[in-house]
Every structure is written in structure tokens, then in C-alpha cells.
Design a protein around this motif. Sequence first.
Motif, short mmCIF file in Angstrom:
data_model
loop_
_atom_site.label_atom_id
_atom_site.label_comp_id
_atom_site.label_asym_id
_atom_site.label_seq_id
_atom_site.Cartn_x
_atom_site.Cartn_y
_atom_site.Cartn_z
N ILE A 266 0.83 -1.13 0.12
CA ILE A 266 -0.17 -0.12 -0.10
C ILE A 266 0.79 1.22 -0.14
CG2 ILE A 266 -1.87 1.33 1.18
CD1 ILE A 266 -2.64 -1.53 2.50
N LYS A 267 0.70 2.20 -0.77
CA LYS A 267 1.39 3.27 -0.98
C LYS A 267 0.54 4.52 0.09
CE LYS A 267 4.38 2.77 -4.44
NZ LYS A 267 5.55 2.95 -4.53
N ALA A 268 1.52 5.22 0.78
CA ALA A 268 0.82 6.00 1.77
C ALA A 268 1.54 7.31 1.66
CB ALA A 268 0.64 5.50 3.22
N HIS A 269 1.46 8.22 2.63
CA HIS A 269 1.96 9.63 2.89
C HIS A 269 2.22 9.67 4.19
CE1 HIS A 269 -1.03 9.67 -0.45
NE2 HIS A 269 -0.13 10.40 -1.09
N LYS A 270 3.75 9.86 4.68
CA LYS A 270 4.28 9.80 6.04
C LYS A 270 3.45 10.83 6.81
CE LYS A 270 8.90 8.53 5.06
NZ LYS A 270 10.28 9.00 4.73
N ILE B 274 0.51 12.02 6.54
CA ILE B 274 -0.92 11.77 6.99
C ILE B 274 -0.79 10.66 8.21
CG2 ILE B 274 -3.16 10.74 6.34
CD1 ILE B 274 -2.80 12.09 3.81
N LEU B 275 -0.08 9.69 7.98
CA LEU B 275 0.16 8.58 9.08
C LEU B 275 0.62 9.01 10.37
CD1 LEU B 275 1.88 5.65 6.71
CD2 LEU B 275 -0.88 6.18 7.43
N GLY B 276 1.77 10.01 10.11
CA GLY B 276 2.28 10.37 11.33
C GLY B 276 1.52 11.50 12.18
N SER B 277 0.62 11.79 11.41
CA SER B 277 -0.36 12.91 12.37
C SER B 277 -1.40 12.24 12.90
CB SER B 277 -0.85 14.16 11.45
OG SER B 277 -1.66 13.34 10.49
N ARG B 278 -1.70 11.27 12.43
CA ARG B 278 -2.77 10.25 13.20
C ARG B 278 -2.33 9.29 13.99
NH1 ARG B 278 -7.95 11.00 12.95
NH2 ARG B 278 -8.88 9.32 11.65
N SER B 279 -1.26 8.88 14.01
CA SER B 279 -0.61 7.70 14.82
C SER B 279 0.82 8.05 15.43
CB SER B 279 -0.61 6.37 14.13
OG SER B 279 0.24 5.54 14.68
N SER B 280 0.86 8.33 16.71
CA SER B 280 2.09 8.43 17.24
C SER B 280 3.04 7.47 17.09
CB SER B 280 2.07 8.70 18.79
OG SER B 280 1.49 7.54 19.48
N VAL B 281 2.70 5.99 16.72
CA VAL B 281 3.68 5.25 16.49
C VAL B 281 4.15 5.38 15.22
CG1 VAL B 281 3.70 2.63 16.04
CG2 VAL B 281 2.29 3.48 17.98
N PHE B 282 3.51 5.50 14.07
CA PHE B 282 3.83 5.79 12.76
C PHE B 282 4.81 7.23 12.92
CE2 PHE B 282 0.33 3.78 10.88
CZ PHE B 282 1.10 2.69 10.08
N ALA C 7 6.47 8.06 15.39
CA ALA C 7 7.92 7.84 15.71
C ALA C 7 8.78 7.06 14.63
CB ALA C 7 7.82 7.03 17.33
N MET C 8 8.13 6.28 13.87
CA MET C 8 8.71 5.53 12.76
C MET C 8 9.47 6.41 12.13
SD MET C 8 6.51 2.53 11.57
CE MET C 8 5.86 1.31 12.47
N PHE C 9 8.73 7.48 11.61
CA PHE C 9 9.18 8.51 10.43
C PHE C 9 10.09 9.72 10.96
CE2 PHE C 9 4.96 7.46 8.65
CZ PHE C 9 5.38 5.91 8.34
N THR C 10 10.25 9.94 12.24
CA THR C 10 10.88 11.07 12.66
C THR C 10 12.23 10.60 13.73
OG1 THR C 10 9.51 11.27 14.75
CG2 THR C 10 9.09 12.51 12.92
N ASN C 11 12.30 9.23 14.02
CA ASN C 11 13.64 8.81 14.59
C ASN C 11 14.38 8.08 13.66
OD1 ASN C 11 12.77 9.84 16.79
ND2 ASN C 11 11.56 8.08 17.61
N SER C 12 15.71 7.59 14.12
CA SER C 12 16.39 6.73 12.98
C SER C 12 15.95 5.34 13.15
CB SER C 12 18.05 6.90 13.59
OG SER C 12 18.35 8.13 13.43
N CYS C 13 14.77 5.22 12.61
CA CYS C 13 14.32 3.69 12.35
C CYS C 13 14.47 3.32 11.06
CB CYS C 13 12.65 3.73 12.74
SG CYS C 13 12.35 3.99 14.43
N LYS C 14 14.52 2.15 10.73
CA LYS C 14 14.67 1.46 9.40
C LYS C 14 13.64 2.03 8.58
CE LYS C 14 12.68 -2.98 10.05
NZ LYS C 14 12.85 -4.33 9.96
N GLU C 15 12.44 2.07 8.96
CA GLU C 15 11.17 2.60 8.20
C GLU C 15 11.42 3.88 7.52
OE1 GLU C 15 9.58 -0.49 11.38
OE2 GLU C 15 11.06 1.61 11.34
N SER C 16 12.09 4.79 8.13
CA SER C 16 12.27 6.08 7.77
C SER C 16 13.42 6.15 6.70
CB SER C 16 12.90 7.09 8.96
OG SER C 16 13.09 8.31 8.36
N GLN C 17 14.41 5.04 6.89
CA GLN C 17 15.52 5.09 6.00
C GLN C 17 15.14 4.31 4.93
OE1 GLN C 17 18.66 3.48 8.20
NE2 GLN C 17 18.59 5.33 9.80
#
Length: 324
Positions: free
Chosen positions: A176-180, A182-190, A192-202
Motif C-alpha cells: 500500500i502506497k501512503a503518505h508519512k 498523514i500517517l504520522g499526524s494520526r498515529s504517534s507510532v507511525f 516515531a517511525m518516521f522522525t527517529n532513526s528507524c529503518k522505516e524512515s531510512q
Amino acid sequence: MSEVGTLCPNSFQWKIPNFLNLNVNQGAFITSPPFTLISKEGIQKTFYLSLYPKGNREPSWVGLYLSPVDSLKSCTVSWNMSILDKDEKQFINVTAKNRIFSECSGWGFKKFIEIQTLKSQEETILPDGTLTVFFESEGVKDKSKDPTMCLIDDLEKFSFNDEFSDIEIHCKDIKIKAHKVILGSRSSVFKAMFTNSCKESQTGCVNIDNMEPEVLKDLITFIYSGKLKKLEDNAADLFVAAHMYMIESLTDMCTTFMMNNLTNESALSYLNLADRYNCKILKEEAMDYIVQNIADFTERPELKNVSQDLVIEIMKGVVKQNNI
């Protein structure tokens, strides 16, 4: 014979004579004559009230609901419902805000007023044996013209849309293609994935293996729009997903649905779920339902999946109910 009297636009009284002696069983309801709600633009929609004199799933409470007469194009309604006493003062008042009506759905309160309260204060609340329900509303609002709903509809268009997407979610055999943002604004878990040095962000990829694809699709739909089409298909699974990704509004929606749809088939599993995730209001509702219908549960196979602590709580509830 009950009647509805119009006081002013979008304001009505429903008088029900001989209320405490109505010949209805628990779970049975009576309906008001239809009445019209008018929007600021002059749009008219017809509704009626449904009242459960002996309770619906709550036998000690009167239930009261608002429903459209005909299938509606989606609209929202805010309203107050109260009981008028012998001096025409509001004895009790409940409020619903921006409830969405589509098709022939209804909204209301299964715990409108305790039956015992009516009996103990009959002289004040039921003059001449008559219950008077007072209803007032700002009228209907067409969702299609509401700026907030227009924004939601516009955002929904980007769900499952490749345009401007910057993250890909993998779940078993689907992507599923999505947009960081929107996901990040609605879920603190998402977030965290996109703002920290997580593999999902990279990597720009999120792998979700502990969820069924159809549940994930509904989760994404809710994140983008706040809407769900068939909650009855997977309310429990979405409840778990909402906890997993810390989406409180979805947790509340699933909780409300499960509370309003307790059955002999679902109550034990909902009780387990509520206990596991410490959802007190769902646990209380499921526990009350099981205790009130305990004879239907003693032989159910799902009982073996209930913890010993919960079984003890159920038995304590049965003892308390029967004053043993």
C-alpha cells in the motif's frame, strides 16, 4: 395514544400516557409520530423517536433513540433530549453532537433514565401517569456542504493513491502506497517511525506481519478519512490495531460498536479483549450482559478461553445479582 407537539422549528414534545403500565416487554419499543427537522438552507428531513419502556439490553433503564424515516444521503444532526416534569422543567438532559446519519441508521441512549427513578419520583416526573419527552435540535446539516467533511473527503481521495506517496506498507501479499505526513499526524507510532532513526524512515518501507491485509486496509481508510464501511466485520481486530498504533478515536469507535452489539456469540470474546487491553467500559458492559444472561453461557465452548480471574468476576456478579 401518544402524540408529538411542535413547539417551534426543530423542537418537539412527545407525550406518552400511562407510561409505567405500558404493555411491552424488555427489548420492545414504541415509536413517536414522525416529525421534521429543517436545515438553515430549508432542507427538510423526517425523523422519529424510538423508546424502550422496559429497556433494551439494560433492563433497568429506559432507552431512547433518534432515527430517520427514510434512507438518507449522509447528514449530521446535533440534539438534546430531556424529560419535562410537572412544572415543565427539564428533569434530565442528554446531548448528542454531530451524529452522522446515513441509510436508515439511528443514534441514541440505551441508558436514558433509570426506571426506578421514574417510579420513585412518579408524582414529579409522570404527572397523571404521562411521560413527556422534550426534543430540540439545530436541524440537519448536509455533510457534503460542511467544510470539515469536505476536507475529510479530499484527504480520503489520497488513501491507496500513489500520487505524492513517500512510504510503502507491506502486509503479507499486499503493498500500500501512503503518505508519512498523514500517517504520522494520526498515529504517534507511525510518527516515531518516521522522525527517529528507524529503518522505516531510512528504507521508506513499513513491514506489518501481525495483521490481516483487510484489517490493514480498513485501518488506512480510517487514518485518512475517519470513516469505516463495515465495522461489524472486524471490530475486534480493528480494536487491537487501534491500540497497536495508538489511534484513540478508532479505539473509541470500536469500543462503542462492541458495547452496542453484545450477543451470546460475541460477549465472552469481547470480555477477554477488554480485559487484555484494560478497556474498563467495554469490560463492564460485557460482564453485565453475561451476568444477566448467565444461563446462556454455562455451556458455551468459548468459556474455556476465559481466564480463571474473569470467571470468578462473573460468578461474583451472578451472586450479587441474585442477592445470594
